[in-house]
Design a protein around this motif. Structure first.
Motif, PDB file in Angstrom:
ATOM      1  N   GLU A 267     -69.694 -21.543  -4.186  1.00  0.00           N
ATOM      2  CA  GLU A 267     -70.499 -22.238  -5.089  1.00  0.00           C
ATOM      3  C   GLU A 267     -69.155 -22.901  -6.285  1.00  0.00           C
ATOM      4  O   GLU A 267     -69.409 -23.930  -6.679  1.00  0.00           O
ATOM      5  CB  GLU A 267     -71.061 -21.279  -6.065  1.00  0.00           C
ATOM      6  CG  GLU A 267     -72.298 -20.529  -5.570  1.00  0.00           C
ATOM      7  CD  GLU A 267     -72.806 -19.477  -6.360  1.00  0.00           C
ATOM      8  OE1 GLU A 267     -71.784 -19.044  -7.234  1.00  0.00           O
ATOM      9  OE2 GLU A 267     -73.916 -18.754  -6.345  1.00  0.00           O
ATOM     10  N   MET A 268     -67.722 -22.216  -6.063  1.00  0.00           N
ATOM     11  CA  MET A 268     -67.114 -23.035  -6.649  1.00  0.00           C
ATOM     12  C   MET A 268     -66.532 -24.243  -6.066  1.00  0.00           C
ATOM     13  O   MET A 268     -66.086 -25.061  -6.724  1.00  0.00           O
ATOM     14  CB  MET A 268     -65.626 -22.062  -6.555  1.00  0.00           C
ATOM     15  CG  MET A 268     -65.972 -20.798  -7.744  1.00  0.00           C
ATOM     16  SD  MET A 268     -64.386 -19.659  -7.749  1.00  0.00           S
ATOM     17  CE  MET A 268     -65.013 -18.600  -9.054  1.00  0.00           C
ATOM     18  N   GLU A 269     -66.278 -24.333  -4.817  1.00  0.00           N
ATOM     19  CA  GLU A 269     -66.261 -25.510  -4.026  1.00  0.00           C
ATOM     20  C   GLU A 269     -67.215 -26.577  -4.504  1.00  0.00           C
ATOM     21  O   GLU A 269     -66.860 -27.749  -4.982  1.00  0.00           O
ATOM     22  CB  GLU A 269     -66.063 -25.520  -2.528  1.00  0.00           C
ATOM     23  CG  GLU A 269     -64.947 -24.596  -2.211  1.00  0.00           C
ATOM     24  CD  GLU A 269     -65.148 -24.274  -0.790  1.00  0.00           C
ATOM     25  OE1 GLU A 269     -66.269 -24.657  -0.015  1.00  0.00           O
ATOM     26  OE2 GLU A 269     -64.061 -23.615  -0.220  1.00  0.00           O
ATOM     27  N   TYR A 275     -67.800 -31.210 -10.873  1.00  0.00           N
ATOM     28  CA  TYR A 275     -67.133 -31.279 -11.947  1.00  0.00           C
ATOM     29  C   TYR A 275     -66.174 -32.776 -11.975  1.00  0.00           C
ATOM     30  O   TYR A 275     -66.242 -33.545 -13.024  1.00  0.00           O
ATOM     31  CB  TYR A 275     -66.060 -30.280 -11.970  1.00  0.00           C
ATOM     32  CG  TYR A 275     -65.329 -30.300 -13.405  1.00  0.00           C
ATOM     33  CD1 TYR A 275     -65.928 -29.678 -14.584  1.00  0.00           C
ATOM     34  CD2 TYR A 275     -64.193 -30.689 -13.413  1.00  0.00           C
ATOM     35  CE1 TYR A 275     -65.182 -29.608 -15.699  1.00  0.00           C
ATOM     36  CE2 TYR A 275     -63.105 -30.473 -14.654  1.00  0.00           C
ATOM     37  CZ  TYR A 275     -63.679 -30.239 -15.807  1.00  0.00           C
ATOM     38  OH  TYR A 275     -63.052 -30.230 -16.746  1.00  0.00           O
ATOM     39  N   ALA A 276     -65.811 -33.247 -10.906  1.00  0.00           N
ATOM     40  CA  ALA A 276     -64.944 -34.205 -10.501  1.00  0.00           C
ATOM     41  C   ALA A 276     -65.896 -35.631 -10.952  1.00  0.00           C
ATOM     42  O   ALA A 276     -65.742 -36.442 -11.333  1.00  0.00           O
ATOM     43  CB  ALA A 276     -64.356 -34.465  -9.114  1.00  0.00           C
ATOM     44  N   ASP A 277     -67.334 -35.290 -10.087  1.00  0.00           N
ATOM     45  CA  ASP A 277     -68.142 -36.397 -10.257  1.00  0.00           C
ATOM     46  C   ASP A 277     -68.579 -36.581 -11.753  1.00  0.00           C
ATOM     47  O   ASP A 277     -68.711 -37.825 -12.407  1.00  0.00           O
ATOM     48  CB  ASP A 277     -69.419 -36.213  -9.417  1.00  0.00           C
ATOM     49  CG  ASP A 277     -69.335 -36.171  -7.961  1.00  0.00           C
ATOM     50  OD1 ASP A 277     -68.221 -36.773  -7.644  1.00  0.00           O
ATOM     51  OD2 ASP A 277     -69.910 -35.738  -7.121  1.00  0.00           O
ATOM     52  N   MET A 278     -68.754 -35.583 -12.461  1.00  0.00           N
ATOM     53  CA  MET A 278     -69.092 -35.621 -13.931  1.00  0.00           C
ATOM     54  C   MET A 278     -68.128 -36.232 -14.755  1.00  0.00           C
ATOM     55  O   MET A 278     -68.446 -37.058 -15.628  1.00  0.00           O
ATOM     56  CB  MET A 278     -69.646 -34.118 -14.378  1.00  0.00           C
ATOM     57  CG  MET A 278     -70.886 -33.678 -13.812  1.00  0.00           C
ATOM     58  SD  MET A 278     -71.222 -31.916 -14.373  1.00  0.00           S
ATOM     59  CE  MET A 278     -71.428 -32.150 -16.108  1.00  0.00           C
ATOM     60  N   ARG A 279     -66.910 -35.854 -14.506  1.00  0.00           N
ATOM     61  CA  ARG A 279     -65.840 -36.652 -15.450  1.00  0.00           C
ATOM     62  C   ARG A 279     -65.978 -38.131 -15.163  1.00  0.00           C
ATOM     63  O   ARG A 279     -65.606 -38.952 -15.911  1.00  0.00           O
ATOM     64  CB  ARG A 279     -64.714 -36.093 -14.887  1.00  0.00           C
ATOM     65  CG  ARG A 279     -64.322 -34.573 -15.298  1.00  0.00           C
ATOM     66  CD  ARG A 279     -62.942 -33.938 -15.016  1.00  0.00           C
ATOM     67  NE  ARG A 279     -61.805 -34.845 -15.269  1.00  0.00           N
ATOM     68  CZ  ARG A 279     -60.401 -34.648 -15.287  1.00  0.00           C
ATOM     69  NH1 ARG A 279     -60.377 -33.738 -14.132  1.00  0.00           N
ATOM     70  NH2 ARG A 279     -59.757 -35.162 -15.769  1.00  0.00           N
ATOM     71  N   PRO A 330     -61.258 -26.106 -13.876  1.00  0.00           N
ATOM     72  CA  PRO A 330     -62.677 -26.635 -13.848  1.00  0.00           C
ATOM     73  C   PRO A 330     -63.494 -25.298 -13.512  1.00  0.00           C
ATOM     74  O   PRO A 330     -64.574 -25.550 -13.961  1.00  0.00           O
ATOM     75  CB  PRO A 330     -62.729 -27.672 -12.879  1.00  0.00           C
ATOM     76  CG  PRO A 330     -61.506 -27.421 -12.082  1.00  0.00           C
ATOM     77  CD  PRO A 330     -60.549 -26.950 -12.641  1.00  0.00           C
ATOM     78  N   ILE A 331     -63.230 -24.532 -12.671  1.00  0.00           N
ATOM     79  CA  ILE A 331     -63.829 -23.323 -12.309  1.00  0.00           C
ATOM     80  C   ILE A 331     -64.301 -22.305 -13.525  1.00  0.00           C
ATOM     81  O   ILE A 331     -65.404 -22.123 -13.759  1.00  0.00           O
ATOM     82  CB  ILE A 331     -63.210 -22.518 -11.133  1.00  0.00           C
ATOM     83  CG1 ILE A 331     -62.933 -23.338  -9.804  1.00  0.00           C
ATOM     84  CG2 ILE A 331     -63.965 -21.242 -10.978  1.00  0.00           C
ATOM     85  CD1 ILE A 331     -64.110 -23.659  -9.082  1.00  0.00           C
TER      86      ILE A 331
END
Length: 476
Positions: A267-269, A275-279, A330-331
């Motif tokens: 899940e964290m991966e 998270y990267a996509d959202m940023r 980010p996690i």
């Protein structure tokens, strides 16, 4: 008369000790006092009216007498306690085995006591001049002998049953057949040896116990020594059985934790990718909005007002893509953000002041700690009415990293006598209630531990959990 009084005393001791022993293992059907008195009275009558009359002078009859004793104990258990046949059979066999083995220890001690008294009587007879004094001293010595016999028997019986009941920690455990065989066989062996010992004693000259000890004096040492070994084997089997249960539970919990960690890693991966996509999406959207806003500035009238409203709504939507907390990882950002949303859905005030430690603490371990701690806090607080809150913070003291989670709760918390951790209130304790153990396990990987404090605030209470980890030390 002397032998009858001694037998009655032994039966009474057996009845009282048995009633206490049964209470330690079995769930009674009635009130405690009723069960205690009923067991004591009924078992005393069974011994006095039935077992006392059985001829136990040969191997077959002695074996039948022992089996009859066990059968009556089981019958009383079924009358006074809830059905749990395997456990009831173990308790019955261990009870009968204990009192039979202890009886032979006392027989040898009693013989030694008679030897001392006989020597004392020889000296005493030189000073006695009348038959009245002879009868008086005879009664005194018999009473003293019987009293010592009863006291020693009672002491050994209560100590043995107390050790068994204390070492048998998991009395609610459901036996498997192979586990049950491992536990009950030492008691069966002890019963067989006790019957053999009786045959050896009664087969001596004139069928008296004293003759065997006089003929082979070494038996005065070996008989009690063997009996103590048998009692030790029974106790050791219980202790080993409890250790096996504990190891099995540890293995089960470790397996659950490993599965939880594998799932969490997966899940964290995924979260890191999202998270990267959202940023990137936030950055692009804001750039587009700035361009659109520049175009709008060159327009005027009603169209511009509508466009301003539309752009404002878009900015609100984009701001939702932002996380409320910037922890440095980010996690942990996502975990705290998710738990905050969950808390707010349950009308729980949520505050967090958390900074991710940038040294040698694995983010997966931090994730397990935060997930489990906040999940427990939300679950406990959601049961309250009115205002309720959860507060979390982290801080450093030298190389020590601390996480504190405090939440409101109501009711009572029961702590496990072994782990010293709170017991889960959920019905399915087989698969629930491991959150606190997982937190403690992660803390101990870093030479740390957890501390629990409960503060009474009047109509409600505060539950404070502190997790300590040592950054420079990691134990896989």
């Amino acid at each position: 008369m002397y032998e009858a009084g001694l037998a009655v005393s032994i039966y009474l001791v057996n009845s009282i000790a048995g009633s206490i022993y049964m209470q330690k293992f079995l769930r009674r059907k009635y009130q405690k006092s009723i069960v205690l008195f009923a067991w004591t009275g009924l078992y005393f009558m069974i011994q006095s009216l039935v077992l006392y009359r059985l001829d136990r002078t040969n191997l077959f009859y002695d074996l039948m007498g022992t089996l009859t004793d066990i059968a009556f104990v089981l019958l009383l258990q079924m009358l006074l306690y809830h059905k749990d046949f395997l456990k009831q059979l173990y308790v019955a066999v261990s009870f009968v085995a204990g009192k039979e083995i202890i009886k032979y220890i006392i027989v040898v001690m009693n013989y030694g006591q008679h030897w001392v008294i006989s020597k004392f009587s020889v000296v005493l007879l030189k000073r006695i001049t009348t038959m009245q004094e002879v009868r008086m001293w005879s009664h005194i010595l018999n009473a003293a002998t019987g009293l010592i016999y009863i006291l020693l028997y009672t002491l050994f019986l209560l100590v043995f049953f107390s050790i068994i009941s204390r070492k048998f920690v998991r009395k609610d455990y459901k036996f498997q057949i192979h586990e049950y065989a491992f536990l009950i066989l030492p008691n069966v062996s002890a019963l067989c040896i006790s019957i053999t010992l009786k045959m050896m004693i009664l087969s001596a000259e004139n069928s008296t116990s004293a003759n065997m000890f006089e003929k082979v004096p070494a038996t005065m040492f070996w008989v009690p020594f063997i009996c103590f070994l048998l009692l030790g084997v029974i106790i050791a089997s219980v202790m080993l059985f409890q250790k096996l249960i504990q190891l099995g539970e540890e293995e089960r919990k470790r397996s659950i934790l490993e599965n939880q960690m594998v799932q969490m890693q997966r899940e964290m991966e995924e979260i890191q990718d999202i998270y990267a996509d959202m940023r990137g999406l936030r950055h692009d959207m804001r750039a587009h909005l700035e361009s659109i806003a520049a175009v709008i500035k060159r327009t005027s009238g009603k169209d511009r007002e509508e466009l301003d409203n539309y752009i404002g709504k878009m900015e609100t939507t984009v701001s939702r893509l932002d996380f409320a907390y910037r922890t440095g990882n980010p996690i942990t950002d996502v975990i705290i953000h998710q738990r905050k949303q969950e808390a707010e859905k349950n009308n729980i005030s949520f505050e967090a002041d958390f900074i991710y430690p940038k040294q040698q603490i694995d983010v997966y371990d931090i994730g397990i700690v935060l997930n489990n701690a906040l999940e427990n806090a939300i679950e406990a607080s959601s049961k309250l009415e009115g205002e309720k809150s959860i507060c979390m913070r982290s801080y450093m003291k030298g190389n020590l990293f601390f996480v504190e989670v405090e939440n409101d709760f109501s009711g009572e918390i029961i702590f496990d006598s072994e782990t010293k951790l709170p017991v889960s209130s959920k019905e399915d304790k087989e698969h629930h209630g491991l959150g606190m153990e997982n937190i403690q396990r992660c803390a101990k990987k870093y030479m740390g531990d957890i501390d629990i404090a409960i503060h009474d605030m009047g109509d409600r209470k505060k539950f404070n959990l502190t997790i300590m980890m040592y950054e420079k030390c990691f134990t896989p």
